[in-house]
Design an enzyme around this catalytic site. Structure first.
Site, PDB file in Angstrom:
ATOM      1  N   ASP A 240     -36.425  51.429 -38.782  1.00  0.00           N
ATOM      2  CA  ASP A 240     -36.125  50.544 -40.351  1.00  0.00           C
ATOM      3  C   ASP A 240     -35.318  49.353 -39.514  1.00  0.00           C
ATOM      4  O   ASP A 240     -34.489  49.027 -39.841  1.00  0.00           O
ATOM      5  CB  ASP A 240     -34.920  51.831 -41.012  1.00  0.00           C
ATOM      6  CG  ASP A 240     -36.877  52.488 -42.344  1.00  0.00           C
ATOM      7  OD1 ASP A 240     -35.965  52.890 -43.152  1.00  0.00           O
ATOM      8  OD2 ASP A 240     -37.532  52.309 -41.405  1.00  0.00           O
TER       9      ASP A 240
ATOM     10  N   ARG B  56     -50.400  54.594 -44.328  1.00  0.00           N
ATOM     11  CA  ARG B  56     -48.739  55.377 -44.904  1.00  0.00           C
ATOM     12  C   ARG B  56     -50.525  56.442 -45.434  1.00  0.00           C
ATOM     13  O   ARG B  56     -50.257  56.988 -47.138  1.00  0.00           O
ATOM     14  CB  ARG B  56     -48.405  54.418 -46.206  1.00  0.00           C
ATOM     15  CG  ARG B  56     -48.001  53.433 -45.325  1.00  0.00           C
ATOM     16  CD  ARG B  56     -46.413  53.843 -44.438  1.00  0.00           C
ATOM     17  NE  ARG B  56     -45.523  53.953 -45.190  1.00  0.00           N
ATOM     18  CZ  ARG B  56     -44.391  53.342 -45.665  1.00  0.00           C
ATOM     19  NH1 ARG B  56     -43.889  52.132 -45.688  1.00  0.00           N
ATOM     20  NH2 ARG B  56     -43.561  54.343 -46.109  1.00  0.00           N
TER      21      ARG B  56
ATOM     22  N   CYS C 257     -49.520  50.319 -47.041  1.00  0.00           N
ATOM     23  CA  CYS C 257     -48.237  48.822 -47.233  1.00  0.00           C
ATOM     24  C   CYS C 257     -48.683  47.668 -45.658  1.00  0.00           C
ATOM     25  O   CYS C 257     -49.261  48.445 -44.871  1.00  0.00           O
ATOM     26  CB  CYS C 257     -46.821  49.460 -47.327  1.00  0.00           C
ATOM     27  SG  CYS C 257     -46.537  49.832 -46.474  1.00  0.00           S
TER      28      CYS C 257
ATOM     29  N   LYS D 196     -31.140  53.246 -50.916  1.00  0.00           N
ATOM     30  CA  LYS D 196     -32.003  53.679 -51.102  1.00  0.00           C
ATOM     31  C   LYS D 196     -32.820  54.307 -51.251  1.00  0.00           C
ATOM     32  O   LYS D 196     -33.335  55.734 -51.901  1.00  0.00           O
ATOM     33  CB  LYS D 196     -33.127  52.499 -51.017  1.00  0.00           C
ATOM     34  CG  LYS D 196     -34.621  51.905 -51.130  1.00  0.00           C
ATOM     35  CD  LYS D 196     -35.487  50.687 -51.461  1.00  0.00           C
ATOM     36  CE  LYS D 196     -35.786  51.116 -49.038  1.00  0.00           C
ATOM     37  NZ  LYS D 196     -36.970  51.370 -49.294  1.00  0.00           N
ATOM     38  N   ASN D 197     -32.890  54.691 -49.845  1.00  0.00           N
ATOM     39  CA  ASN D 197     -34.003  55.997 -49.254  1.00  0.00           C
ATOM     40  C   ASN D 197     -33.501  57.159 -49.742  1.00  0.00           C
ATOM     41  O   ASN D 197     -33.547  58.311 -49.615  1.00  0.00           O
ATOM     42  CB  ASN D 197     -34.368  55.508 -48.009  1.00  0.00           C
ATOM     43  CG  ASN D 197     -35.840  54.802 -47.893  1.00  0.00           C
ATOM     44  OD1 ASN D 197     -35.662  53.604 -48.553  1.00  0.00           O
ATOM     45  ND2 ASN D 197     -35.522  54.294 -46.055  1.00  0.00           N
TER      46      ASN D 197
ATOM     47  N   ARG E   6     -36.341  44.296 -52.242  1.00  0.00           N
ATOM     48  CA  ARG E   6     -36.581  45.827 -53.244  1.00  0.00           C
ATOM     49  C   ARG E   6     -35.312  46.992 -51.766  1.00  0.00           C
ATOM     50  O   ARG E   6     -35.443  48.193 -52.277  1.00  0.00           O
ATOM     51  CB  ARG E   6     -37.498  45.808 -52.328  1.00  0.00           C
ATOM     52  CG  ARG E   6     -38.905  45.456 -52.468  1.00  0.00           C
ATOM     53  CD  ARG E   6     -40.248  45.644 -52.170  1.00  0.00           C
ATOM     54  NE  ARG E   6     -40.745  47.215 -52.111  1.00  0.00           N
ATOM     55  CZ  ARG E   6     -41.310  48.216 -51.917  1.00  0.00           C
ATOM     56  NH1 ARG E   6     -42.276  47.585 -50.845  1.00  0.00           N
ATOM     57  NH2 ARG E   6     -41.547  49.226 -51.872  1.00  0.00           N
TER      58      ARG E   6
HETATM   59  C1  EPZ Z   1     -39.233  56.995 -45.379  1.00  0.00           C
HETATM   60  O1  EPZ Z   1     -41.056  56.798 -45.522  1.00  0.00           O
HETATM   61  C2  EPZ Z   1     -39.043  55.742 -45.918  1.00  0.00           C
HETATM   62  N1  EPZ Z   1     -39.006  54.950 -47.150  1.00  0.00           N
HETATM   63  C3  EPZ Z   1     -39.402  54.614 -45.359  1.00  0.00           C
HETATM   64  O2  EPZ Z   1     -38.181  53.518 -44.873  1.00  0.00           O
HETATM   65  C4  EPZ Z   1     -39.015  54.908 -43.547  1.00  0.00           C
HETATM   66  O3  EPZ Z   1     -39.364  53.821 -42.429  1.00  0.00           O
HETATM   67  C5  EPZ Z   1     -39.587  56.065 -42.846  1.00  0.00           C
HETATM   68  O4  EPZ Z   1     -39.412  57.371 -44.364  1.00  0.00           O
HETATM   69  C6  EPZ Z   1     -39.711  57.178 -41.113  1.00  0.00           C
HETATM   70  O5  EPZ Z   1     -37.695  57.142 -41.475  1.00  0.00           O
HETATM   71  C7  EPZ Z   1     -38.229  56.556 -48.197  1.00  0.00           C
HETATM   72  O6  EPZ Z   1     -37.601  56.885 -47.764  1.00  0.00           O
HETATM   73  C8  EPZ Z   1     -38.712  55.706 -49.382  1.00  0.00           C
HETATM   74  P1  EPZ Z   1     -42.473  58.995 -43.115  1.00  0.00           P
HETATM   75  P2  EPZ Z   1     -41.652  57.777 -45.664  1.00  0.00           P
HETATM   76  O7  EPZ Z   1     -43.795  59.867 -43.931  1.00  0.00           O
HETATM   77  O8  EPZ Z   1     -41.253  59.219 -45.980  1.00  0.00           O
HETATM   78  C9  EPZ Z   1     -46.799  59.525 -41.052  1.00  0.00           C
HETATM   79  C10 EPZ Z   1     -38.047  50.899 -46.222  1.00  0.00           C
HETATM   80  O9  EPZ Z   1     -38.283  50.746 -44.935  1.00  0.00           O
HETATM   81  N2  EPZ Z   1     -47.187  60.772 -42.092  1.00  0.00           N
HETATM   82  O10 EPZ Z   1     -41.705  59.865 -42.646  1.00  0.00           O
HETATM   83  O11 EPZ Z   1     -43.664  57.067 -46.561  1.00  0.00           O
HETATM   84  C11 EPZ Z   1     -46.700  58.229 -41.881  1.00  0.00           C
HETATM   85  O12 EPZ Z   1     -48.101  57.415 -41.226  1.00  0.00           O
HETATM   86  C12 EPZ Z   1     -38.993  52.418 -45.359  1.00  0.00           C
HETATM   87  O13 EPZ Z   1     -36.475  51.452 -46.340  1.00  0.00           O
HETATM   88  C13 EPZ Z   1     -48.888  60.992 -42.175  1.00  0.00           C
HETATM   89  O14 EPZ Z   1     -49.470  60.910 -41.028  1.00  0.00           O
HETATM   90  O15 EPZ Z   1     -42.276  57.744 -43.752  1.00  0.00           O
HETATM   91  C14 EPZ Z   1     -46.678  57.402 -40.166  1.00  0.00           C
HETATM   92  O16 EPZ Z   1     -46.893  56.843 -39.467  1.00  0.00           O
HETATM   93  C15 EPZ Z   1     -40.150  52.039 -44.338  1.00  0.00           C
HETATM   94  N3  EPZ Z   1     -48.804  61.752 -43.053  1.00  0.00           N
HETATM   95  C16 EPZ Z   1     -45.123  59.087 -40.281  1.00  0.00           C
HETATM   96  O17 EPZ Z   1     -46.180  59.703 -40.136  1.00  0.00           O
HETATM   97  C17 EPZ Z   1     -47.923  61.809 -44.536  1.00  0.00           C
HETATM   98  O18 EPZ Z   1     -48.578  62.666 -45.443  1.00  0.00           O
HETATM   99  C18 EPZ Z   1     -43.608  58.431 -40.672  1.00  0.00           C
HETATM  100  O19 EPZ Z   1     -43.797  58.264 -42.376  1.00  0.00           O
HETATM  101  C19 EPZ Z   1     -47.277  61.551 -44.642  1.00  0.00           C
HETATM  102  C20 EPZ Z   1     -46.318  60.778 -43.194  1.00  0.00           C
END
Ligand code: EPZ
Length: 420
Positions: free
Chosen positions: A309, A126, A121, A27-28, A401
């Site tokens: 995850d 996020r 969420c 999915k990701n 999802r």
């Molecule tokens: C991706 O989300 C995945 N989703 C998530 O999978 C996964 O948990 C996550 O990466 C971490 O591996 C998809 O790929 C669709 P991040 P993403 O930006 O990109 C902070 C699932 O279960 N952050 O790496 O949103 C954020 O708050 C989902 O399949 C900022 O502070 O994750 C978090 O604490 C859930 N500012 C950390 O970084 C930003 O601009 C990691 O988030 C962006 C992120």
């Protein structure tokens, strides 16, 4: 077929899983690659696409923006030949926050993007500050008002971008925008998840010039245009990991087809330390419960660290392993929601901010529990597979999802699951 939100799952615990199952596409990896189709021209097909609610949201998003996309039999046919719009509809972005991945490609392809602010969420707020910082460095002007992010740039110019955190989504969004920027951009402290790598391979096959793939520093030499070509999505490492833990919890033994070992190395290391028998042969994985597993301590980190995850699913496994285990969640600020529901099944878990201490017990007991998010939902299904009696699980749409036919796959391995 993705059913209505009111579905309820009934799981009768106690049967060891056995047999053979094939993984679905990731999915990701699919979501950013679908968004990247905005950057390309022409007609082509993406294969090994999982039939998931989130995928259908992104396919609808592409059609709303003017990219022809149709999903049939785990394949998305893309026909990107018409004029694009640059406003992403609110109802789709709120349905799935990963829709924000269209911002970078839209900005690069059309010079404009108007995308609603994705909400938080269950697992955290996020934020998107790292995404926006990258777009700004590439020369975009940004306005945020009335809940929308409006980006514009006559031409994107290459930049050196250091990410404050190796955010997966920010790496992907900025990377996609940089593909059509003038000059050579550098993204340091980039995320290295396999899904980021798959996006890079897709873009390079379409004519992008990305190097440093699989490292924390990506170099992107901007090009004038990209031409989409057929592409096959990588297997879903998180679905595979979830099935592995279900097998160990039920004291079973299964064979999973379509596996990429290097995507799972941190999980395999932890499970082998605990006594799991795991063998890999070409693109197949064999996992077997041979002796009682020992407790362990894990910390989630960006790839190649232990994946966040898989955290909820590990908490369910630790709940039924003798001894004291611990989990430290370093990626998201609120990702222990499954603990409350596991405790309703008898699990002994103490939460101290980002730290969880789990005292394993002999057997969980069935209960009525509710899913709070995708991975917490999967953890509860796995827990119900070993609980004494029949558990009832609500808010099934979370599971749908991210897991294609999960309960059908489990039933084919001997589980006793009914969904009304
Ligand atoms: C991706 O989300 C995945 N989703 C998530 O999978 C996964 O948990 C996550 O990466 C971490 O591996 C998809 O790929 C669709 P991040 P993403 O930006 O990109 C902070 C699932 O279960 N952050 O790496 O949103 C954020 O708050 C989902 O399949 C900022 O502070 O994750 C978090 O604490 C859930 N500012 C950390 O970084 C930003 O601009 C990691 O988030 C962006 C992120």
């Amino acid at each position: 077929m993705i059913k209505h939100k009111k579905q309820v799952m009934f799981v009768e615990g106690g049967t060891p899983l056995s047999g053979t199952v094939s993984s679905s596409g990731a999915k990701n990896a699919t979501l950013p690659i679908l968004a990247a189709c905005i950057l390309t021209n022409g007609s082509f097909s993406l294969t090994n696409i999982p039939n998931l609610a989130d995928i259908h949201v992104m396919v609808s998003m592409l059609n709303e923006l003017g990219v022809g996309a149709t999903f049939t039999n785990n394949t998305v046919h893309i026909n990107n030949t018409s004029q694009l719009h640059h406003t992403a509809p609110y109802h789709l972005v709120t349905a799935m926050r990963a829709s924000f991945f269209v911002a970078g490609p839209l900005l690069a392809k059309t010079g404009h993007a108007c995308v609603p602010l994705p909400g938080g969420c269950a697992i955290g707020t996020r934020p998107i500050d790292i995404h926006l910082d990258g777009f700004k460095k590439l020369g975009a002007t940004i306005h945020i008002d009335h809940g929308n992010v409006s980006l514009s740039a006559n031409t994107l110019r290459a930049a050196n971008i250091h990410l404050a955190y190796p955010s997966v989504g920010a790496t992907e969004n900025i990377l996609m925008a940089a593909c059509l920027a003038e000059g050579t951009s550098y993204i340091s402290n980039a995320a290295q998840e396999p899904e980021v790598t798959d996006l890079c391979y897709f873009l390079n096959k379409a004519g992008a010039k990305i190097s440093g793939i699989n490292s924390s520093c990506l170099t992107i030499e901007g090009v004038r245009s990209l031409k989409g070509l057929d592409y096959n999505i990588i297997p879903d490492r998180i679905e595979i990991g979830t099935l592995m833990l279900a097998t160990l919890m039920t004291k079973g033994s299964i064979h999973i087809k379509n596996v990429v070992e290097k995507h799972l190395s941190s999980l395999i290391t932890v499970l082998k330390q605990m006594g799991a028998a795991i063998k890999l042969k070409q693109d197949s994985l064999f996992i077997e419960y041979k002796n009682p597993l020992t407790s362990n301590n894990i910390e989630t980190h960006p790839f190649p660290g232990f994946p966040t995850d898989m955290q909820a699913q590990m908490m369910a496994l630790f709940s039924v392993i003798n001894g004291t285990s611990s989990i430290t969640e370093t990626v998201f600020e609120n990702r222990f929601q499954q603990a409350q529901e596991l405790k309703r099944m008898g699990a002994e878990i103490r939460i101290l901010k980002d730290h969880a201490i789990i005292q394993g017990i002999e057997q969980l007991s069935s209960a009525e529990v509710k899913m709070s998010d995708l991975r917490a939902g999967a953890a509860l299904v796995n827990a119900a597979l070993v609980a004494k009696g029949t558990s009832t699980l609500f808010n099934l749409y979370h599971l749908q999802r991210g897991y294609e036919c999960y309960w059908e796959k489990l039933n084919a391995l001997g589980a006793k699951i009914r969904v009304n």
